[in-house]
Write a protein that holds these residues in place. Structure first.
Motif, PDB file in Angstrom:
ATOM      1  N   ILE A 130       0.848  -1.179   0.000  1.00 30.11           N
ATOM      2  CA  ILE A 130       0.000   0.000   0.000  1.00 30.11           C
ATOM      3  C   ILE A 130       0.884   1.230   0.000  1.00 30.11           C
ATOM      4  O   ILE A 130       2.078   1.172   0.228  1.00 30.11           O
ATOM      5  CB  ILE A 130      -0.957   0.034   1.197  1.00 30.11           C
ATOM      6  N   GLY A 131       0.307   2.346  -0.250  1.00 25.76           N
ATOM      7  CA  GLY A 131       1.036   3.603  -0.253  1.00 25.76           C
ATOM      8  C   GLY A 131       0.262   4.614  -1.053  1.00 25.76           C
ATOM      9  O   GLY A 131      -0.695   5.190  -0.560  1.00 25.76           O
ATOM     10  N   SER A 132       0.651   4.842  -2.292  1.00 25.33           N
ATOM     11  CA  SER A 132      -0.041   5.796  -3.141  1.00 25.33           C
ATOM     12  C   SER A 132       0.439   5.621  -4.571  1.00 25.33           C
ATOM     13  O   SER A 132       1.509   5.065  -4.819  1.00 25.33           O
ATOM     14  CB  SER A 132       0.229   7.244  -2.696  1.00 25.33           C
ATOM     15  N   ASN A 133      -0.367   6.135  -5.499  1.00 26.35           N
ATOM     16  CA  ASN A 133       0.035   6.235  -6.895  1.00 26.35           C
ATOM     17  C   ASN A 133       0.089   7.697  -7.295  1.00 26.35           C
ATOM     18  O   ASN A 133      -0.762   8.488  -6.883  1.00 26.35           O
ATOM     19  CB  ASN A 133      -0.976   5.558  -7.833  1.00 26.35           C
ATOM     20  N   SER A 134       1.053   8.055  -8.110  1.00 28.29           N
ATOM     21  CA  SER A 134       1.013   9.342  -8.798  1.00 28.29           C
ATOM     22  C   SER A 134       1.810   9.200 -10.080  1.00 28.29           C
ATOM     23  O   SER A 134       2.777   8.441 -10.131  1.00 28.29           O
ATOM     24  CB  SER A 134       1.580  10.477  -7.927  1.00 28.29           C
ATOM     25  N   ALA A 186       4.924   5.020  -7.349  1.00 27.98           N
ATOM     26  CA  ALA A 186       3.919   4.196  -6.670  1.00 27.98           C
ATOM     27  C   ALA A 186       4.595   3.403  -5.555  1.00 27.98           C
ATOM     28  O   ALA A 186       4.380   2.210  -5.399  1.00 27.98           O
ATOM     29  CB  ALA A 186       3.216   3.274  -7.659  1.00 27.98           C
ATOM     30  N   ASN A 187       5.457   4.116  -4.808  1.00 28.51           N
ATOM     31  CA  ASN A 187       6.163   3.536  -3.657  1.00 28.51           C
ATOM     32  C   ASN A 187       7.185   2.494  -4.041  1.00 28.51           C
ATOM     33  O   ASN A 187       7.671   1.753  -3.190  1.00 28.51           O
ATOM     34  CB  ASN A 187       5.180   2.960  -2.633  1.00 28.51           C
ATOM     35  N   GLN A 188       7.507   2.408  -5.344  1.00 25.58           N
ATOM     36  CA  GLN A 188       8.565   1.506  -5.763  1.00 25.58           C
ATOM     37  C   GLN A 188       9.924   2.099  -5.402  1.00 25.58           C
ATOM     38  O   GLN A 188      10.009   3.199  -4.857  1.00 25.58           O
ATOM     39  CB  GLN A 188       8.473   1.221  -7.271  1.00 25.58           C
ATOM     40  N   ALA A 189      11.001   1.373  -5.719  1.00 28.89           N
ATOM     41  CA  ALA A 189      12.337   1.898  -5.481  1.00 28.89           C
ATOM     42  C   ALA A 189      12.484   3.250  -6.162  1.00 28.89           C
ATOM     43  O   ALA A 189      12.049   3.441  -7.302  1.00 28.89           O
ATOM     44  CB  ALA A 189      13.382   0.921  -6.009  1.00 28.89           C
ATOM     45  N   VAL A 190      13.087   4.183  -5.459  1.00 30.16           N
ATOM     46  CA  VAL A 190      13.274   5.506  -6.036  1.00 30.16           C
ATOM     47  C   VAL A 190      14.321   5.479  -7.133  1.00 30.16           C
ATOM     48  O   VAL A 190      14.163   6.115  -8.185  1.00 30.16           O
ATOM     49  CB  VAL A 190      13.678   6.517  -4.938  1.00 30.16           C
ATOM     50  N   ILE A 191      15.386   4.721  -6.926  1.00 23.24           N
ATOM     51  CA  ILE A 191      16.512   4.740  -7.845  1.00 23.24           C
ATOM     52  C   ILE A 191      17.301   3.447  -7.686  1.00 23.24           C
ATOM     53  O   ILE A 191      17.135   2.724  -6.703  1.00 23.24           O
ATOM     54  CB  ILE A 191      17.396   5.983  -7.557  1.00 23.24           C
ATOM     55  N   GLY A 192      18.135   3.139  -8.652  1.00 23.68           N
ATOM     56  CA  GLY A 192      18.878   1.887  -8.652  1.00 23.68           C
ATOM     57  C   GLY A 192      20.041   1.864  -7.679  1.00 23.68           C
ATOM     58  O   GLY A 192      20.345   2.848  -6.990  1.00 23.68           O
ATOM     59  N   ASP A 193      20.741   0.741  -7.659  1.00 22.88           N
ATOM     60  CA  ASP A 193      21.817   0.517  -6.690  1.00 22.88           C
ATOM     61  C   ASP A 193      23.040   1.384  -6.941  1.00 22.88           C
ATOM     62  O   ASP A 193      23.942   1.442  -6.094  1.00 22.88           O
ATOM     63  CB  ASP A 193      22.228  -0.957  -6.716  1.00 22.88           C
ATOM     64  N   GLN A 194      23.093   2.050  -8.102  1.00 24.35           N
ATOM     65  CA  GLN A 194      24.241   2.912  -8.361  1.00 24.35           C
ATOM     66  C   GLN A 194      24.229   4.170  -7.491  1.00 24.35           C
ATOM     67  O   GLN A 194      25.249   4.831  -7.320  1.00 24.35           O
ATOM     68  CB  GLN A 194      24.278   3.313  -9.849  1.00 24.35           C
ATOM     69  N   TYR A 195      23.065   4.494  -6.930  1.00 27.72           N
ATOM     70  CA  TYR A 195      22.943   5.685  -6.090  1.00 27.72           C
ATOM     71  C   TYR A 195      23.579   5.391  -4.735  1.00 27.72           C
ATOM     72  O   TYR A 195      23.203   4.436  -4.045  1.00 27.72           O
ATOM     73  CB  TYR A 195      21.458   6.035  -5.934  1.00 27.72           C
TER      74      TYR A 195
END
Length: 854
Positions: free
Chosen positions: A309-313, A554-563
């Motif tokens: 759960i969380g949100s979509n945008s 949609a509450n997924q990972a913001v960015i990949g592992d390179q960050y």
């Protein structure tokens, strides 16, 4: 675990039952019935006096009671907003401020003491009191004007009364303010309503931060599961890594370069964080008690710990839309309540404020919406902003390295309706308050150990400044300047403007750890595990006008592992976000507002295509005809979970039973809730038919994957046959996946007549967990909805007056009011209302006009 509703379950007494019956008889049967209910309804036509105004303020309401306020000055505007919020939602506001201050016992008695102890220990209101002085002068003034408006409404509708504490004058609580006060008076006749203060508004932002706090429950749960005998490897299986290869992050590239985030720069993947210690001397029962105590705290918006759960945008650039200008969509997923969490309104004045959208009753300004130049939407970033520390204590000292430091202590007096005051001692160390002091069972466990909580929201901040600045921002630069002040809760913010730009920014106060990864309890005595600071805003991921032409959060990972900086490992797993990506790509350009509205109501189950082939291959000896007919439902299913879908009913019953059978080792407290984390857990196990998780703990046989799949299907058929009959074609998802809009305080009292007053009818709904139409449910408890798209908003930047919006129930908080639940059926069926902004349109469509005179 899913978001706990705001319950007062302990009100179930014979005396209250009788009082409830008497009240309903008085309201419904006696000649005073209509008057008793309607006397608190807002006056929406004509003229009223609002002291303190410098000039008249006009309030125009549409057919759904949504007000648009027009004023000359900002003071007048916010004073009028406070007045209008109080007209429609004062009981909600009053209850919220009691929660945030840890004063629920003052309303409902000793049954709420445990809640108050935790809230006083964390000290939300104490932090809010410190924040007021940190805000900009114009923010402080807006908060004061808003409070003056609330108090003007109270003065106009209630008689003065002396506060029981002897701390000045308040207002007499009665049904003239809201029907809830009539009921409250039956068990708490001495209650007096206090004047509203700016701190009351700021404290609500702490509740928002708490409900969107991130991975705290997961941190406790990991420790508890290991304390109960699971190995680290087994626990890690239950928390798999984010599937970057299948579900795209929000920002698909970029790293920090020279102290600032660069969306186009590249770098190798970051090394893993140093793991925290795995062992804790606290017993599993103590950890369960801690988890239960925190879970019982009122979730005024919805606990973000619920998996999936969380949100979509999302925001789509003009190169992909029919108008050539952006479209922005947002639907936050929060706990359902009656009334809903949001209040729709527009705020317009000659001072430069010209904004409309979704507000919180009790807080000035607009939280999500648009002004004349930009639009924005929120989803929860879900960073790891809470760490649980195990502290070694000796009396009122705490161990730090090789020495000891004193614990700060204070006493808190909790007033209890119908009982004696209760005094508690709150102790605080270098990592925050000792939560274990609020739990009798935890206080006795571990001897010399205590549990402390380090949380970003317990540091005073400036988030209120961010809201006011966001309302007035006119371009990307001003938007980012506003976002930089948004400290807690950390959010994903999508952006669009009338010039055609789209973007994304991740603001928030996110800690930098010296050691550890935030997944497990840290040793408080080891300074290496202290926070060393917070990520600079310039380093947080952002993107402006991405090449692909859209941004999805949609509450997924913001960015990949390179960050390189560590945000969290406890993301949602990207099933909703990837579905939105896929729908945008499939549209092929020329997307309209109507297309986006259909996308928001999409009901496709993203894991069914993976699980169903495994179910179809699982041997089931001598299946009955009913079982064969049920299995046939899945053969050509489109994976859409509409309320009338028979296949969705069967599939979800299989899923629920599969989780219960497979993860029986977890017990009822930590039962698999069925969200998208469990999609990934089961996906991994499907390739391991002999894994130990498949074996049922309480049987002598050694079960394997296909045994569990077959048993789950048979159990689902049995369950549905008993509930809906033996013709699978007649099964319906909406017959089991139901929602009851439930009043936040009296709605689950256990007193039927009182619940009848405030709750709406139970209805079936489409959607499900980790689905774009995110009507969440917990597989460990049943199919009833416990998280919803609390509102849906679509902003058309080509024509703001052609935007759309809807909320869960209605704008009024007064039971039986025509706007108490008039949006619910529209919301349930995926429809929306016109979201007007043009003054001429608003005047033309207004059904009521109120002028507030100085």
């Amino acid at each position: 675990m899913k978001p706990p509703r705001l319950l007062l379950r302990r009100l179930r007494t014979t005396a209250l039952w009788l009082l409830g019956v008497v009240t309903v008889l008085a309201v419904v049967v006696a000649g005073l019935g209509v008057w008793s209910v309607r006397r608190a309804f807002a006056t929406v036509d004509g003229e009223l006096t609002l002291s303190g105004l410098s000039a008249p303020v006009t309030v125009r309401r549409d057919a759904y009671g949504i007000p648009q306020l027009y004023a000359k000055t900002s003071d007048d505007l916010y004073r009028a907003q406070g007045y209008v919020h109080a007209q429609d939602r004062f009981w909600e506001m009053d209850f919220r401020r009691h929660v945030t201050a840890g004063r629920v016992s003052e309303l409902f008695g000793a049954s709420q003491l445990e809640t108050d102890k935790y809230l006083r220990t964390m000290g939300w209101r104490r932090v809010a009191e410190q924040e007021l002085a940190l805000l900009k002068p114009e923010s402080q003034q807006a908060l004061r004007a808003y409070a003056d408006g609330v108090n003007a409404w109270l003065a106009a509708n209630a008689d003065p009364a002396s506060l029981p504490s002897g701390q000045g004058e308040g207002f007499a609580a009665s049904g003239a303010l809201s029907l809830e006060y009539s009921l409250l008076g039956l068990q708490n006749s001495g209650y007096v309503v206090e004047r509203w203060t700016p701190t009351d508004s700021l404290a609500w932002l702490k509740a928002m931060a708490w409900d969107l706090r991130g991975n705290m429950e997961a941190e406790i749960r990991r420790a508890a599961l290991q304390a109960e005998g699971l190995t680290k490897e087994q626990v890690d299986q239950l928390y798999p890594a984010y599937p970057m290869d299948r579900n795209l992050p929000i920002v698909t590239g970029g790293v920090v370069v020279n102290g600032a985030f660069d969306a186009k720069a590249t770098a190798p993947a970051a090394p893993p964080a140093t793991p925290a210690p795995l062992a804790t001397p606290l017993a599993a029962t103590g950890l369960r008690d801690l988890a239960d105590g925190l879970a019982a705290l009122p979730g005024l918006m919805g606990n973000a710990d619920g998996d999936g759960i969380g949100s979509n945008s999302w925001v789509i650039s003009g190169k992909l839309t029919a108008t050539g200008k952006p479209i922005l969509a947002n639907d936050p997923h929060l706990s359902p309540s009656q009334p809903g969490i949001w209040y729709q309104m527009g705020l317009h004045c000659e001072c430069g404020v010209d904004v409309a959208g979704f507000s919180f009753s009790g807080v000035p300004g607009v939280v999500i919406g648009h002004n004349a130049k930009i639009a924005w939407g929120f989803t929860n970033l879900d960073p790891d902003v809470i760490d649980m520390y195990l502290e070694e204590v000796d009396g009122d000292k705490v161990k730090v390295g090789d020495g000891w430091e004193p614990l700060a202590g204070r006493q808190e007096v909790i007033k209890v309706a119908g009982g004696d005051d209760v005094t508690i001692t709150v102790r605080t160390g270098r990592h925050g308050p000792l939560l274990s002091d609020a739990s009798e069972s935890l206080a006795k466990l571990g001897g010399k150990y205590a549990v402390a909580m380090r949380w970003t929201a317990l540091d005073p901040g400036r988030t209120a400044d961010a809201l006011f600045a966001l309302n007035k921002a006119g371009n990307w630069t001003e938007f980012r300047a506003a976002a930089a002040q948004f400290e807690v809760p950390a959010q994903n913010i999508v952006y669009a403007d009338v010039e055609g730009n789209i973007g994304y920014q991740s603001p928030g106060r996110i800690p930098v750890r010296g050691a550890g990864d935030g997944k497990r309890f840290a040793p408080g005595w080891d300074k290496a595990y202290d926070w060393t600071g917070f990520l600079p805003f310039e380093q947080l991921p952002s993107v402006l006008n991405p090449d692909r032409g859209y941004v999805v959060t949609a509450n997924q990972a913001v960015i990949g592992d390179q960050y390189q900086p560590h945000l969290t490992d406890d993301w949602s797993y990207g099933y909703r976000s990837q579905r939105i990506y896929d729908m945008i790509e499939a549209a092929g350009g020329k997307i309209t507002v109507e297309d986006v509205q259909k996308q928001q109501f999409d009901n496709r189950n993203g894991f069914a295509p993976t699980l169903i082939p495994a179910l179809q291959k699982a041997p089931r000896p001598a299946p009955s005809q009913v079982e064969k007919n049920a299995d046939a439902l899945l053969a050509d299913w489109d994976y859409q979970q509409g309320e009338d879908s028979a296949a969705a009913a069967y599939y979800n019953a299989v899923w629920k039973n599969l989780l219960g059978l497979t993860f029986d080792e977890l017990g009822a407290d930590y039962a698999a809730d069925g969200g998208d984390r469990w999609f990934e857990v089961v996906r991994g196990l499907l390739n391991k038919p002999d894994d130990k998780w498949w074996d049922v703990k309480g049987t002598p046989a050694v079960e394997k994957r296909d045994d569990m799949l077959a048993q789950a299907m048979s159990a689902a058929v049995k369950e549905l046959s008993e509930a809906q009959g033996e013709d699978p074609a007649q099964w319906r998802w909406g017959a089991m996946h139901t929602l009851t809009p439930t009043h936040a305080t009296f709605g689950e009292s256990g007193i039927g007549p009182i619940e009848w007053l405030f709750n709406r009818d139970t209805v079936g709904v489409s959607g499900g967990d980790a689905i774009v139409n995110a009507t969440g449910w917990s597989a460990g408890e049943g199919y009833e909805v416990d998280a919803v798209p609390s509102m849906r908003m679509i902003v058309n930047l080509a024509n703001l007056d052609d935007s759309r919006w809807i909320q869960l129930t209605g704008n009024s908080g007064h039971a039986f009011h025509e706007h108490y639940a008039d949006q619910f059926e529209l919301w349930r069926t995926g429809r929306t209302l016109p979201f007007r902004f043009d003054k001429a349109t608003i005047e033309k469509e207004a059904t009521a006009t109120l002028v507030l005179q100085p």
